[in-house]
Design a protein around this motif. Structure first.
Motif, mmCIF file in Angstrom:
data_model
loop_
_atom_site.group_PDB
_atom_site.id
_atom_site.type_symbol
_atom_site.label_atom_id
_atom_site.label_comp_id
_atom_site.label_asym_id
_atom_site.label_seq_id
_atom_site.Cartn_x
_atom_site.Cartn_y
_atom_site.Cartn_z
ATOM 1 N N GLU A 271 0.827 -1.208 0.000
ATOM 2 C CA GLU A 271 0.000 0.000 0.000
ATOM 3 C C GLU A 271 0.862 1.260 0.000
ATOM 4 O OE1 GLU A 271 -2.463 -0.623 3.403
ATOM 5 O OE2 GLU A 271 -3.956 -1.804 2.296
ATOM 6 N N LYS A 272 1.988 1.223 0.746
ATOM 7 C CA LYS A 272 2.902 2.374 0.762
ATOM 8 C C LYS A 272 3.516 2.590 -0.616
ATOM 9 C CE LYS A 272 5.440 1.317 4.442
ATOM 10 N NZ LYS A 272 6.529 1.467 5.452
ATOM 11 N N ILE A 273 3.910 1.479 -1.258
ATOM 12 C CA ILE A 273 4.487 1.578 -2.602
ATOM 13 C C ILE A 273 3.475 2.183 -3.566
ATOM 14 C CG2 ILE A 273 5.309 0.244 -4.585
ATOM 15 C CD1 ILE A 273 6.535 -1.730 -2.566
ATOM 16 N N SER A 274 2.230 1.733 -3.467
ATOM 17 C CA SER A 274 1.170 2.229 -4.339
ATOM 18 C C SER A 274 0.944 3.729 -4.147
ATOM 19 C CB SER A 274 -0.129 1.466 -4.060
ATOM 20 O OG SER A 274 -1.170 1.926 -4.894
ATOM 21 N N GLU B 91 -2.530 1.577 -17.522
ATOM 22 C CA GLU B 91 -2.429 0.121 -17.454
ATOM 23 C C GLU B 91 -0.992 -0.324 -17.756
ATOM 24 O OE1 GLU B 91 -3.785 -3.967 -17.260
ATOM 25 O OE2 GLU B 91 -4.657 -2.071 -16.585
ATOM 26 N N GLU B 92 -0.346 0.347 -18.715
ATOM 27 C CA GLU B 92 1.021 -0.004 -19.087
ATOM 28 C C GLU B 92 1.978 0.220 -17.920
ATOM 29 O OE1 GLU B 92 4.483 1.255 -22.338
ATOM 30 O OE2 GLU B 92 2.534 2.276 -22.326
ATOM 31 N N ILE B 93 1.830 1.352 -17.242
ATOM 32 C CA ILE B 93 2.710 1.660 -16.109
ATOM 33 C C ILE B 93 2.463 0.698 -14.959
ATOM 34 C CG2 ILE B 93 3.174 3.361 -14.293
ATOM 35 C CD1 ILE B 93 2.905 5.532 -16.381
ATOM 36 N N GLY C 35 -7.546 -0.842 -11.516
ATOM 37 C CA GLY C 35 -8.701 -0.933 -10.623
ATOM 38 C C GLY C 35 -8.603 -2.050 -9.611
ATOM 39 N N ARG C 36 -7.679 -2.984 -9.828
ATOM 40 C CA ARG C 36 -7.495 -4.077 -8.866
ATOM 41 C C ARG C 36 -6.012 -4.392 -8.690
ATOM 42 N NH1 ARG C 36 -7.002 -9.338 -10.740
ATOM 43 N NH2 ARG C 36 -6.751 -9.556 -12.990
ATOM 44 N N TRP D 101 -4.263 -7.812 -7.131
ATOM 45 C CA TRP D 101 -3.458 -8.672 -8.001
ATOM 46 C C TRP D 101 -2.076 -8.916 -7.396
ATOM 47 C CZ3 TRP D 101 1.131 -8.990 -10.491
ATOM 48 C CH2 TRP D 101 1.256 -9.960 -11.488
ATOM 49 N N VAL D 102 -1.457 -7.862 -6.884
ATOM 50 C CA VAL D 102 -0.115 -7.985 -6.306
ATOM 51 C C VAL D 102 -0.139 -8.872 -5.068
ATOM 52 C CG1 VAL D 102 1.764 -6.732 -5.186
ATOM 53 C CG2 VAL D 102 0.707 -5.792 -7.239
#
Length: 358
Positions: A163-166, A178-180, A224-225, A229-230
């Motif tokens: 979550e911190k990375i996000s 989506e590519e990034i 969106g997810r 997914w991660v």
């Protein structure tokens, strides 16, 4: 032209490396370091593209120097040089994201082949920057934290790190495409697979899961997810770690205990045991206490006391010799600790319980 720093304590080896590099006009040797400390100082001063790091150097070794350099220069490419077998230090080198490991004496063609791969990677990074796609998304601090939690198979602590990375990504890039997001996800797959191997997972199983995960990423839409997914991806690799631990000998705690049991007579430190298990000392300390319900010092002390009691009852060694033989630095310290835990002195213990066992 690519700048290179040579960090090698043997003058003959340095000359050989310099000679090989000087034959290729693409390389500019910005300096030579004979110690780990010099390597850190010169890397910080000149900021080279590539650093050749010998593992065994005076003072701080190559791996320690590499860790410091990685914190200061996260984009630098590191090549580890070792005379102890190419994969002897692979787990530690994973933590500093070494580009390659070369066995000394380094053959010129092998060095050039390794550098060719790095050059191609640097070119790809540059192209990525030119198309406004960052070459690396994950901040170093969060990357290190995530690696440690994966190796510990600690799913509860992994989610907050992701979550911190996000949040960092969302701060840097407004509405990631989506590519990034897929580029970030791929970077996380690489990081997670390496951490899983370092944590004890079977390399072949990791390689197989990595292939399946990359294929899944190509065929999926993760906008969106992304977090979900991660989390699912990391959970799969963590399962490989815990399954391998189930065999017994691969458990990090079992590894630590075995190492302590074999070295309790020496002046043993938490940092030494953490290094043996390839964990950051602070993570190891927390994890060890969580799994054993006692901290490292208490565990070591209790082990030494048990060994000393065995010798008090089964041998005719003096208390002085038993103290030194079981890792206590002096008779007086041994007696003080023994009385604190057992309520009586070593001599009183031997007299009381030794007679009962006759």
């Amino acid at each position: 032209m690519y700048s290179i720093l040579i960090a090698e304590d043997e003058e003959l080896e340095r000359k050989g490396l310099r000679f090989t590099l000087e034959q290729d006009r693409r390389f500019n040797i910005i300096g030579e370091a004979a110690t780990g400390r010099e390597a850190v100082e010169m890397a910080e001063k000149y900021k080279p593209d590539i650093i050749l790091l010998d593992i065994k150097m005076p003072g701080i070794d190559g791996l320690q120097a590499g860790k410091i350099i990685r914190e200061k220069l996260p984009e630098a490419e590191l090549i580890i040089l070792t005379a102890y077998g190419k994969f002897s230090y692979s787990r530690q080198a994973i933590r500093i994201r070494a580009a390659d490991y070369l066995l000394k004496p380094v053959r010129p063609q092998e060095l050039l082949d390794s550098l060719e791969k790095i050059i191609n990677r640097l070119k790809n990074k540059k192209e990525a920057e030119e198309t406004l796609v960052p070459p690396s998304f994950i901040p170093y601090k969060e990357e290190e934290e995530l690696i440690e939690e994966i190796k510990l198979a600690n799913l509860n602590n992994i989610k907050p790190v992701i979550e911190k990375i996000s949040k960092v990504i969302n701060t840097r890039i407004n509405r990631p495409t989506e590519e990034i997001l897929k580029s970030l996800a791929y970077e996380l797959i690489i990081l997670t697979s390496r951490a899983a191997i370092s944590g004890g997972a079977d390399p072949e199983q990791v390689a197989e899961l990595k292939k399946k995960t990359v294929l899944n990423l190509k065929n999926s839409k993760i906008s969106g997810r992304f977090l979900e997914w991660v989390e699912d991806m990391i959970r799969g690799f963590v399962t490989l770690i815990t399954e391998n631990w189930g065999s017994g000998s691969n458990s990090l705690i079992d590894m630590a205990k075995n190492y302590i049991n074999q070295n309790y007579q020496k002046s043993l430190t938490l940092d030494q045991v953490a290094s043996f298990t390839h964990l950051n000392p602070s993570y190891f300390s927390r994890y060890f206490k969580e799994k054993t319900n006692m901290n490292f010092v208490e565990y070591l002390t209790r082990l030494r006391l048990e060994k000393s009691k065995e010798l008090l009852l089964s041998s005719k060694l003096t208390v002085d010799k038993i103290a030194l033989k079981t890792g206590f630095r002096s008779n007086s310290y041994f007696t003080s600790v023994f009385k604190k835990y057992e309520g009586i002195t070593p001599t009183e213990f031997r007299t009381t319980y030794g007679q009962k066992n006759l």
